[in-house]
Design a protein around this motif. Structure first.
Motif, PDB file in Angstrom:
ATOM      1  N   ILE A 165     -39.067  -8.376  40.626  1.00  0.00           N
ATOM      2  CA  ILE A 165     -38.186  -9.451  41.071  1.00  0.00           C
ATOM      3  C   ILE A 165     -38.951 -10.409  41.973  1.00  0.00           C
ATOM      4  CG2 ILE A 165     -36.120  -8.014  40.906  1.00  0.00           C
ATOM      5  CD1 ILE A 165     -36.279  -7.640  43.946  1.00  0.00           C
ATOM      6  N   THR A 166     -38.394 -11.587  42.196  1.00  0.00           N
ATOM      7  CA  THR A 166     -39.048 -12.575  43.064  1.00  0.00           C
ATOM      8  C   THR A 166     -38.410 -12.642  44.443  1.00  0.00           C
ATOM      9  OG1 THR A 166     -37.629 -14.335  42.169  1.00  0.00           O
ATOM     10  CG2 THR A 166     -39.766 -13.972  41.100  1.00  0.00           C
ATOM     11  N   SER A 167     -37.115 -12.263  44.552  1.00  0.00           N
ATOM     12  CA  SER A 167     -36.428 -12.271  45.844  1.00  0.00           C
ATOM     13  C   SER A 167     -35.134 -11.481  45.714  1.00  0.00           C
ATOM     14  CB  SER A 167     -36.121 -13.702  46.303  1.00  0.00           C
ATOM     15  OG  SER A 167     -34.945 -14.181  45.703  1.00  0.00           O
ATOM     16  N   PRO A 168     -34.468 -11.168  46.835  1.00  0.00           N
ATOM     17  CA  PRO A 168     -33.190 -10.445  46.761  1.00  0.00           C
ATOM     18  C   PRO A 168     -32.118 -11.186  45.969  1.00  0.00           C
ATOM     19  CG  PRO A 168     -34.058 -10.341  48.982  1.00  0.00           C
ATOM     20  CD  PRO A 168     -34.931 -11.313  48.231  1.00  0.00           C
ATOM     21  N   SER A 169     -32.254 -12.496  45.833  1.00  0.00           N
ATOM     22  CA  SER A 169     -31.252 -13.235  45.049  1.00  0.00           C
ATOM     23  C   SER A 169     -31.224 -12.766  43.605  1.00  0.00           C
ATOM     24  CB  SER A 169     -31.529 -14.741  45.122  1.00  0.00           C
ATOM     25  OG  SER A 169     -32.825 -15.031  44.633  1.00  0.00           O
ATOM     26  N   ASP A 170     -32.365 -12.296  43.086  1.00  0.00           N
ATOM     27  CA  ASP A 170     -32.386 -11.734  41.730  1.00  0.00           C
ATOM     28  C   ASP A 170     -31.529 -10.482  41.656  1.00  0.00           C
ATOM     29  OD1 ASP A 170     -34.165 -13.727  41.172  1.00  0.00           O
ATOM     30  OD2 ASP A 170     -35.940 -12.443  41.185  1.00  0.00           O
ATOM     31  N   VAL A 171     -31.563  -9.685  42.720  1.00  0.00           N
ATOM     32  CA  VAL A 171     -30.755  -8.466  42.761  1.00  0.00           C
ATOM     33  C   VAL A 171     -29.279  -8.821  42.846  1.00  0.00           C
ATOM     34  CG1 VAL A 171     -30.252  -6.371  44.091  1.00  0.00           C
ATOM     35  CG2 VAL A 171     -32.615  -7.153  43.815  1.00  0.00           C
ATOM     36  N   VAL A 172     -28.954  -9.795  43.678  1.00  0.00           N
ATOM     37  CA  VAL A 172     -27.558 -10.201  43.855  1.00  0.00           C
ATOM     38  C   VAL A 172     -26.962 -10.668  42.533  1.00  0.00           C
ATOM     39  CG1 VAL A 172     -26.050 -11.907  44.950  1.00  0.00           C
ATOM     40  CG2 VAL A 172     -27.819 -10.757  46.289  1.00  0.00           C
ATOM     41  N   GLN A 173     -27.736 -11.425  41.763  1.00  0.00           N
ATOM     42  CA  GLN A 173     -27.223 -11.933  40.490  1.00  0.00           C
ATOM     43  C   GLN A 173     -26.905 -10.820  39.502  1.00  0.00           C
ATOM     44  OE1 GLN A 173     -30.084 -14.779  39.049  1.00  0.00           O
ATOM     45  NE2 GLN A 173     -29.898 -16.083  40.858  1.00  0.00           N
ATOM     46  N   ALA A 174     -27.494  -9.627  39.702  1.00  0.00           N
ATOM     47  CA  ALA A 174     -27.259  -8.511  38.787  1.00  0.00           C
ATOM     48  C   ALA A 174     -26.061  -7.658  39.193  1.00  0.00           C
ATOM     49  CB  ALA A 174     -28.508  -7.629  38.715  1.00  0.00           C
ATOM     50  N   ILE A 175     -25.420  -7.971  40.328  1.00  0.00           N
ATOM     51  CA  ILE A 175     -24.255  -7.188  40.760  1.00  0.00           C
ATOM     52  C   ILE A 175     -23.117  -7.412  39.777  1.00  0.00           C
ATOM     53  CG2 ILE A 175     -22.536  -6.889  42.582  1.00  0.00           C
ATOM     54  CD1 ILE A 175     -24.652  -7.728  44.611  1.00  0.00           C
ATOM     55  N   PRO A 176     -22.590  -6.339  39.148  1.00  0.00           N
ATOM     56  CA  PRO A 176     -21.589  -6.523  38.094  1.00  0.00           C
ATOM     57  C   PRO A 176     -20.206  -6.905  38.623  1.00  0.00           C
ATOM     58  CG  PRO A 176     -21.997  -4.185  38.477  1.00  0.00           C
ATOM     59  CD  PRO A 176     -22.984  -4.926  39.322  1.00  0.00           C
ATOM     60  N   ASN A 177     -19.887  -6.576  39.869  1.00  0.00           N
ATOM     61  CA  ASN A 177     -18.578  -6.855  40.429  1.00  0.00           C
ATOM     62  C   ASN A 177     -18.566  -8.247  41.048  1.00  0.00           C
ATOM     63  OD1 ASN A 177     -16.592  -6.919  42.773  1.00  0.00           O
ATOM     64  ND2 ASN A 177     -15.964  -5.033  41.731  1.00  0.00           N
ATOM     65  N   THR A 178     -17.673  -9.105  40.566  1.00  0.00           N
ATOM     66  CA  THR A 178     -17.636 -10.489  41.037  1.00  0.00           C
ATOM     67  C   THR A 178     -17.348 -10.575  42.536  1.00  0.00           C
ATOM     68  OG1 THR A 178     -16.845 -11.232  38.873  1.00  0.00           O
ATOM     69  CG2 THR A 178     -16.547 -12.747  40.716  1.00  0.00           C
ATOM     70  N   PHE A 179     -16.446  -9.722  43.018  1.00  0.00           N
ATOM     71  CA  PHE A 179     -16.105  -9.741  44.439  1.00  0.00           C
ATOM     72  C   PHE A 179     -17.320  -9.376  45.296  1.00  0.00           C
ATOM     73  CE2 PHE A 179     -14.670  -7.480  48.256  1.00  0.00           C
ATOM     74  CZ  PHE A 179     -13.902  -8.474  48.858  1.00  0.00           C
ATOM     75  N   LEU A 180     -18.030  -8.314  44.897  1.00  0.00           N
ATOM     76  CA  LEU A 180     -19.207  -7.905  45.651  1.00  0.00           C
ATOM     77  C   LEU A 180     -20.331  -8.940  45.530  1.00  0.00           C
ATOM     78  CD1 LEU A 180     -19.335  -4.080  44.844  1.00  0.00           C
ATOM     79  CD2 LEU A 180     -18.491  -5.199  46.921  1.00  0.00           C
ATOM     80  N   LEU A 181     -20.450  -9.532  44.348  1.00  0.00           N
ATOM     81  CA  LEU A 181     -21.457 -10.585  44.162  1.00  0.00           C
ATOM     82  C   LEU A 181     -21.175 -11.759  45.093  1.00  0.00           C
ATOM     83  CD1 LEU A 181     -22.950 -11.877  40.851  1.00  0.00           C
ATOM     84  CD2 LEU A 181     -22.023 -13.508  42.477  1.00  0.00           C
ATOM     85  N   ALA A 182     -19.901 -12.141  45.198  1.00  0.00           N
ATOM     86  CA  ALA A 182     -19.536 -13.255  46.078  1.00  0.00           C
ATOM     87  C   ALA A 182     -19.837 -12.910  47.532  1.00  0.00           C
ATOM     88  CB  ALA A 182     -18.053 -13.589  45.914  1.00  0.00           C
ATOM     89  N   GLY A 183     -19.527 -11.666  47.936  1.00  0.00           N
ATOM     90  CA  GLY A 183     -19.799 -11.254  49.301  1.00  0.00           C
ATOM     91  C   GLY A 183     -21.280 -11.273  49.626  1.00  0.00           C
ATOM     92  N   ALA A 184     -22.103 -10.764  48.703  1.00  0.00           N
ATOM     93  CA  ALA A 184     -23.545 -10.756  48.916  1.00  0.00           C
ATOM     94  C   ALA A 184     -24.096 -12.176  48.956  1.00  0.00           C
ATOM     95  CB  ALA A 184     -24.231  -9.949  47.827  1.00  0.00           C
TER      96      ALA A 184
END
Length: 539
Positions: free
Chosen positions: A343-362
């Motif tokens: 990965i290049t940054s934590p934003s790559d990890v955030v984009q892979a979060i399957p739950n929309t609510f958790l993705l929005a929080g991150a």
């Protein structure tokens, strides 16, 4: 205790200047350029040597050098505790750019322990440098542009202040733009109906891009408009959020990878190449903070004590940076184990979060982080620089607004997308930070040994201790020029590229050595506090 008989230590309370002037037949207001504005104090300084009679000599504060935001802070009521300084680093260390750097070391072939070694090496150096820099602010209570007057002169100080401010103001706009990209993607994810607004081009941004950028721009302007105390509170609020978010991402990725990670890539480095990248990575880690080691006094001028600086730095730099390194290794190693991708940054990890609510929080947490980093790293420095440039017209709030407007009108997304601007303009200014640091630190710690006459930092009288030649110290310029030339050569000459990782150290070291050689040791250096002209931290 003052052990040097040549140093006159300033008393904590100011005598009645008008009464002294009347008694001695002198006037404090004959020079219009040196007369303080109504409502501002007039300081006094002691005789330049203890061999002279013990009496107070009026020092007229110049409105071209003094206002309430440039004045030293009173010792009572200082609000930056060890926790405040810790959260400063809790935010800045965990910036997305720093994660990209640490993960880049993993991608280069350093194993997990080697990445931690590189960051630990850099953190140990930074702890020492930032502690020394922080002590300067805590003792004097002045911001960086005023601190620069000690070595460069009351007017020569504009050089380091504007260089530091110029670097920061461009990066303020760029970081705001990068944060707006995250916000734009989040808005489209939460409200797909906004997607049509993300089409088109208005001066380089889509309508939604402009909405996201301006929204974040306004939020930052509002926070800074309330001054350094509001920035302290925001950093204290954001710090725990960032730490919890990053730890949660690391734990989640660790679980996805089966509770084990890849400790290195398939192209692991060994031998001299490995050690070269470890020490080079540590040196670059120090270079990243070349801005902060220069103007850390902007924050520590409100520190409660030296102990709070040491404690905040200890937990915020070596301990927090090793935690940051561990999170970086887990994120990169887990992803590499899962699919062989780096990965290049934590934003790559955030984009892979399957739950929309958790993705929005991150995503919101990353926005909170980016704003926190931008405020401390890229907003404070140009605000003080502009205040120092026009103290009669600008206070902290007005200067912050001017800085923000400049950061907007330069259309920073165009700067970010232009490698020439990034490399030659911002890279060139950045290369000068090391030499500036070397000159200032050598003057303060090696030549003066920490002795500063704070009140005379605000007078234009020709007899002032920091007047030098027409307000400029030519010896500082003489030391700066060759060090700056070497730093720029290392930055831009291809044949010297092998030294690029250590460019900051070459610049800082040469600047310090050059100033040590040319410094005037015949001068007497006096220790005088600024309590008589100081203002409350919150004013």
């Amino acid at each position: 205790m003052n052990s040097n008989p040549d140093i006159a230590v300033q008393p904590l309370t100011a005598p009645n200047v008008d009464a002294q002037a009347a008694a001695s037949g002198t006037s404090t207001g004959t020079n219009p350029e040196s007369t303080p504005t109504p409502g501002e104090p007039t300081g006094t300084a002691q005789s330049p040597s203890s061999s002279f009679p013990s009496r107070s000599i009026p020092v007229a504060l110049s409105p071209r050098l003094y206002n309430r935001d440039l004045a030293p802070t009173q010792r009572s009521g200082r609000s930056w505790s060890a926790y405040s300084i810790f959260t400063l680093w809790a935010n800045d260390v965990h910036s997305l750019g720093n994660y990209a750097f640490a993960i880049g070391l993993f991608a280069l072939g350093l194993g997990g322990w080697q990445v931690l070694g590189a960051l630990g090496f850099g953190a140990a150096l930074l702890f020492g440098l930032l502690t020394l820099s922080g002590f300067m602010g805590q003792k004097t209570g002045v911001p960086f542009p005023v601190m620069s007057r000690i070595s460069f002169g009351i007017h020569g100080a504009q050089i380091p202040a504007l260089i530091r401010g110029g670097v920061a103001i461009a990066w303020f706009g760029i970081q705001t733009y990068l944060a707006s990209v995250v916000l734009r993607v989040l808005l489209v994810a939460l409200a797909p109906g906004l997607k049509p607004l993300d089409q088109g081009d208005i001066l380089g941004l889509s309508p939604l891009g402009w909405i996201a950028f301006v929204a974040l721009w306004i939020v930052q302007v509002i926070i800074v408009s309330y001054g350094m105390e509001m920035i302290r509170k925001y950093e204290a609020f954001a710090g725990p959020i960032i730490l919890v978010t990053m730890l949660a991402l690391a734990v989640w990725m660790f679980g996805r990878a089966g509770f084990s990670i890849a400790w290195h890539t398939n192209t692991s480095l060994t031998g001299p190449a490995m050690w070269g990248h470890i020490f080079g990575g540590g040196a670059l880690w120090v270079s990243i903070y070349g801005t902060f080691v220069l103007n850390f006094c902007d924050f520590t001028r409100a520190a409660k004590s030296k102990k709070s600086i040491v404690k905040g730095n200890f937990w915020g730099i070596p301990i927090n940076m090793l935690l940051f390194g561990a999170i970086s290794v887990v994120l990169a190693g887990a992803q590499f184990k899962i699919d062989g991708r780096i990965i290049t940054s934590p934003s790559d990890v955030v984009q892979a979060i399957p739950n929309t609510f958790l993705l929005a929080g991150a995503s919101l947490a990353l926005l909170v982080l980016t704003v926190a980093v931008n405020l401390m790293a890229n907003f404070v420095a140009p605000t003080y620089a502009l205040t120092n440039l026009f103290p009669k017209r600008l206070n902290f709030r007005k200067a912050a607004l001017v800085s923000a407007v400049i950061g907007l009108v330069i259309l920073p997304w165009n700067l970010y997308n232009n490698p020439t601007v990034i490399v030659y303009f911002l890279g060139g200014l950045g290369a000068l930070l090391g030499p500036l640091f070397g000159v200032i630190m050598a003057d303060y710690w090696l030549v003066r040994r920490g002795r500063v006459n704070v009140r005379e930092l605000y007078t234009e009288e020709s007899t002032g201790e920091y007047h030098y030649r027409r307000g400029v110290n030519p010896r500082a310029i003489v030391a700066l020029v060759p060090a700056a030339a070497v730093a720029l050569a290392i930055a831009f000459v291809p044949a010297l590229n092998v030294l690029s990782e250590f460019a900051w150290f070459f610049g800082a070291g040469l600047g310090a050595i050059a100033y040590w050689l040319v410094a005037d040791r015949r001068r007497q250096f006096h220790d005088a506090d600024g309590e008589a002209i100081a203002v409350p931290v919150v004013h």
